[in-house]
Design a protein around this motif. Structure first.
Motif, PDB file in Angstrom:
ATOM      1  N   ARG A  43      90.353  26.697  30.152  1.00 32.31           N
ATOM      2  CA  ARG A  43      90.174  25.978  31.481  1.00 32.31           C
ATOM      3  C   ARG A  43      91.504  25.294  31.997  1.00 32.31           C
ATOM      4  NH1 ARG A  43      85.516  22.089  31.115  1.00 32.31           N
ATOM      5  NH2 ARG A  43      84.512  23.920  32.003  1.00 32.31           N
ATOM      6  N   VAL A  44      92.151  26.154  32.728  1.00 38.34           N
ATOM      7  CA  VAL A  44      93.268  25.756  33.610  1.00 38.34           C
ATOM      8  C   VAL A  44      93.392  26.443  35.112  1.00 38.34           C
ATOM      9  CG1 VAL A  44      94.338  28.170  32.921  1.00 38.34           C
ATOM     10  CG2 VAL A  44      95.947  25.901  33.123  1.00 38.34           C
ATOM     11  N   TRP A  45      94.138  25.612  36.011  1.00 37.57           N
ATOM     12  CA  TRP A  45      93.917  25.991  37.320  1.00 37.57           C
ATOM     13  C   TRP A  45      95.322  26.099  37.688  1.00 37.57           C
ATOM     14  CZ3 TRP A  45      95.660  24.182  41.917  1.00 37.57           C
ATOM     15  CH2 TRP A  45      95.100  24.970  43.150  1.00 37.57           C
ATOM     16  N   PRO A  46      95.815  26.719  38.620  1.00 34.81           N
ATOM     17  CA  PRO A  46      95.024  27.877  38.903  1.00 34.81           C
ATOM     18  C   PRO A  46      95.181  29.101  37.652  1.00 34.81           C
ATOM     19  CG  PRO A  46      97.110  28.033  39.901  1.00 34.81           C
ATOM     20  CD  PRO A  46      97.040  26.981  39.283  1.00 34.81           C
ATOM     21  N   ALA A  47      94.298  30.177  37.776  1.00 34.59           N
ATOM     22  CA  ALA A  47      94.151  30.960  36.831  1.00 34.59           C
ATOM     23  C   ALA A  47      95.455  31.822  36.719  1.00 34.59           C
ATOM     24  CB  ALA A  47      93.166  32.030  36.888  1.00 34.59           C
ATOM     25  N   PRO A  48      96.092  32.059  35.651  1.00 38.50           N
ATOM     26  CA  PRO A  48      97.457  32.914  35.535  1.00 38.50           C
ATOM     27  C   PRO A  48      97.209  34.419  36.122  1.00 38.50           C
ATOM     28  CG  PRO A  48      96.806  32.170  33.345  1.00 38.50           C
ATOM     29  CD  PRO A  48      95.652  31.874  34.214  1.00 38.50           C
ATOM     30  N   ALA A  49      98.463  34.816  36.846  1.00 35.95           N
ATOM     31  CA  ALA A  49      98.172  35.998  37.460  1.00 35.95           C
ATOM     32  C   ALA A  49      97.944  37.363  36.616  1.00 35.95           C
ATOM     33  CB  ALA A  49      99.593  36.435  38.109  1.00 35.95           C
ATOM     34  N   GLY A  50      96.740  38.048  36.940  1.00 32.99           N
ATOM     35  CA  GLY A  50      96.551  38.996  36.015  1.00 32.99           C
ATOM     36  C   GLY A  50      95.419  38.490  35.054  1.00 32.99           C
ATOM     37  N   ASP A  51      94.956  37.440  34.892  1.00 31.21           N
ATOM     38  CA  ASP A  51      94.205  36.999  33.996  1.00 31.21           C
ATOM     39  C   ASP A  51      93.259  36.045  34.717  1.00 31.21           C
ATOM     40  OD1 ASP A  51      92.966  36.415  31.474  1.00 31.21           O
ATOM     41  OD2 ASP A  51      94.478  35.012  30.709  1.00 31.21           O
ATOM     42  N   PRO A  52      92.405  36.525  35.603  1.00 32.61           N
ATOM     43  CA  PRO A  52      91.361  35.563  36.303  1.00 32.61           C
ATOM     44  C   PRO A  52      90.320  34.877  35.491  1.00 32.61           C
ATOM     45  CG  PRO A  52      90.815  38.045  36.640  1.00 32.61           C
ATOM     46  CD  PRO A  52      92.037  37.904  35.843  1.00 32.61           C
ATOM     47  N   PHE A  53      89.988  35.387  34.400  1.00 34.56           N
ATOM     48  CA  PHE A  53      89.160  34.646  33.565  1.00 34.56           C
ATOM     49  C   PHE A  53      89.772  33.824  32.178  1.00 34.56           C
ATOM     50  CE2 PHE A  53      86.323  37.490  35.525  1.00 34.56           C
ATOM     51  CZ  PHE A  53      85.189  36.636  36.414  1.00 34.56           C
ATOM     52  N   GLY A  81      80.809  31.496  23.965  1.00 32.45           N
ATOM     53  CA  GLY A  81      81.661  32.091  25.039  1.00 32.45           C
ATOM     54  C   GLY A  81      81.011  33.398  25.529  1.00 32.45           C
ATOM     55  N   VAL A  82      82.127  34.307  26.077  1.00 37.31           N
ATOM     56  CA  VAL A  82      81.718  35.567  26.598  1.00 37.31           C
ATOM     57  C   VAL A  82      82.577  36.671  26.090  1.00 37.31           C
ATOM     58  CG1 VAL A  82      81.249  36.865  28.646  1.00 37.31           C
ATOM     59  CG2 VAL A  82      80.528  34.650  28.755  1.00 37.31           C
ATOM     60  N   ILE A  83      82.041  37.855  25.362  1.00 41.08           N
ATOM     61  CA  ILE A  83      82.810  38.872  25.419  1.00 41.08           C
ATOM     62  C   ILE A  83      81.924  39.915  26.051  1.00 41.08           C
ATOM     63  CG2 ILE A  83      83.320  40.527  23.505  1.00 41.08           C
ATOM     64  CD1 ILE A  83      83.839  38.625  21.527  1.00 41.08           C
ATOM     65  N   GLU A  84      82.859  40.831  27.006  1.00 41.06           N
ATOM     66  CA  GLU A  84      82.094  41.561  27.844  1.00 41.06           C
ATOM     67  C   GLU A  84      82.335  43.035  27.307  1.00 41.06           C
ATOM     68  OE1 GLU A  84      83.158  41.332  31.908  1.00 41.06           O
ATOM     69  OE2 GLU A  84      83.388  39.082  31.760  1.00 41.06           O
ATOM     70  N   GLU A  85      83.175  43.371  26.267  1.00 44.00           N
ATOM     71  CA  GLU A  85      83.286  44.692  25.996  1.00 44.00           C
ATOM     72  C   GLU A  85      83.587  44.924  24.460  1.00 44.00           C
ATOM     73  OE1 GLU A  85      87.783  45.458  27.352  1.00 44.00           O
ATOM     74  OE2 GLU A  85      86.219  45.536  28.945  1.00 44.00           O
ATOM     75  N   PRO A  86      83.110  46.034  23.930  1.00 39.57           N
ATOM     76  CA  PRO A  86      83.354  45.971  22.333  1.00 39.57           C
ATOM     77  C   PRO A  86      84.789  46.094  22.010  1.00 39.57           C
ATOM     78  CG  PRO A  86      81.746  47.474  22.980  1.00 39.57           C
ATOM     79  CD  PRO A  86      82.291  46.994  24.222  1.00 39.57           C
ATOM     80  N   SER A  87      85.833  46.455  22.754  1.00 35.73           N
ATOM     81  CA  SER A  87      87.144  46.492  22.535  1.00 35.73           C
ATOM     82  C   SER A  87      87.652  45.114  22.629  1.00 35.73           C
ATOM     83  CB  SER A  87      87.677  47.195  23.720  1.00 35.73           C
ATOM     84  OG  SER A  87      87.854  46.717  24.890  1.00 35.73           O
ATOM     85  N   ALA A  88      87.167  44.231  22.927  1.00 32.42           N
ATOM     86  CA  ALA A  88      87.587  42.731  22.765  1.00 32.42           C
ATOM     87  C   ALA A  88      87.381  42.186  21.521  1.00 32.42           C
ATOM     88  CB  ALA A  88      86.940  42.102  23.964  1.00 32.42           C
ATOM     89  N   LEU A  89      86.434  42.696  20.579  1.00 29.91           N
ATOM     90  CA  LEU A  89      85.965  41.906  19.379  1.00 29.91           C
ATOM     91  C   LEU A  89      87.267  41.914  18.475  1.00 29.91           C
ATOM     92  CD1 LEU A  89      83.772  40.570  18.092  1.00 29.91           C
ATOM     93  CD2 LEU A  89      83.015  43.050  17.264  1.00 29.91           C
TER      94      LEU A  89
END
Length: 172
Positions: A43-53, A81-89
């Protein structure tokens, strides 16, 4: 080595409540653990450039938090939390210093909407964003082919869901 249970799912699926209940169950069993709500770590605002989540920030903070929790005696980490793709594991396994088991939590759209409406009763803009994100994220998770079991949350208590998630995990 620290083992981690990652409760994965859309907004409103019950990840945070289930993680807290899993922590209670682990404490009752005498298992040293830490419960980590990944939303708080990014949780930080604003999100860093290139890292919207704020995923890079989340992983950096998780690495430090996991090391500190392990040094304090935790042998199990419960992550919400949320992992959206296997490559993130592998990035999460690297951050926690051990294996991560995904358990997806799933609630019916109507139940998620009810939860989100209660959570965002005074925040119509946030409610709209979360309702839209739920559908988008549900489709992403369905298509991702992530490993691990799915546990329905529905109209169950967080403790009931946590009991099933821990049984499905089978690491404790």
């Amino acid at each position: 080595m620290t083992a981690a249970l990652f409760l994965n799912g859309t907004v409103g699926s019950g990840k945070s409540a289930t993680a807290d209940a899993a922590g209670d169950l682990l404490a009752e069993r005498g298992i040293p653990h830490a419960v980590i709500d990944l939303d708080a770590l990014r949780r930080v605002w604003p999100a860093p450039a290139g890292d919207p989540f704020q995923t890079a920030l989340e992983l950096a903070n998780l690495r430090d938090y996991a090391a500190n929790a392990t040094a304090a005696g935790a042998s199990v980490l419960v992550l919400a939390g949320v992992i959206e793709e296997p490559s993130a594991l592998p990035r999460y396994e690297d951050a926690v210093g051990g294996p991560v088991t995904l358990v997806r939590l799933r609630a019916e759209a109507g139940e998620v909407e009810r939860r989100l409406r209660a959570r965002h009763a005074d925040d119509p803009e946030g409610l709209r964003w979360h309702l839209d994100r739920r559908g988008e994220l549900e489709a992403v998770l369905d298509a991702a082919g992530l490993p691990g079991p799915t546990v329905p949350t529905g109209h169950r208590t967080p403790r009931e869901v946590a009991e099933e998630a821990l049984r499905a995990w089978d690491a404790v």
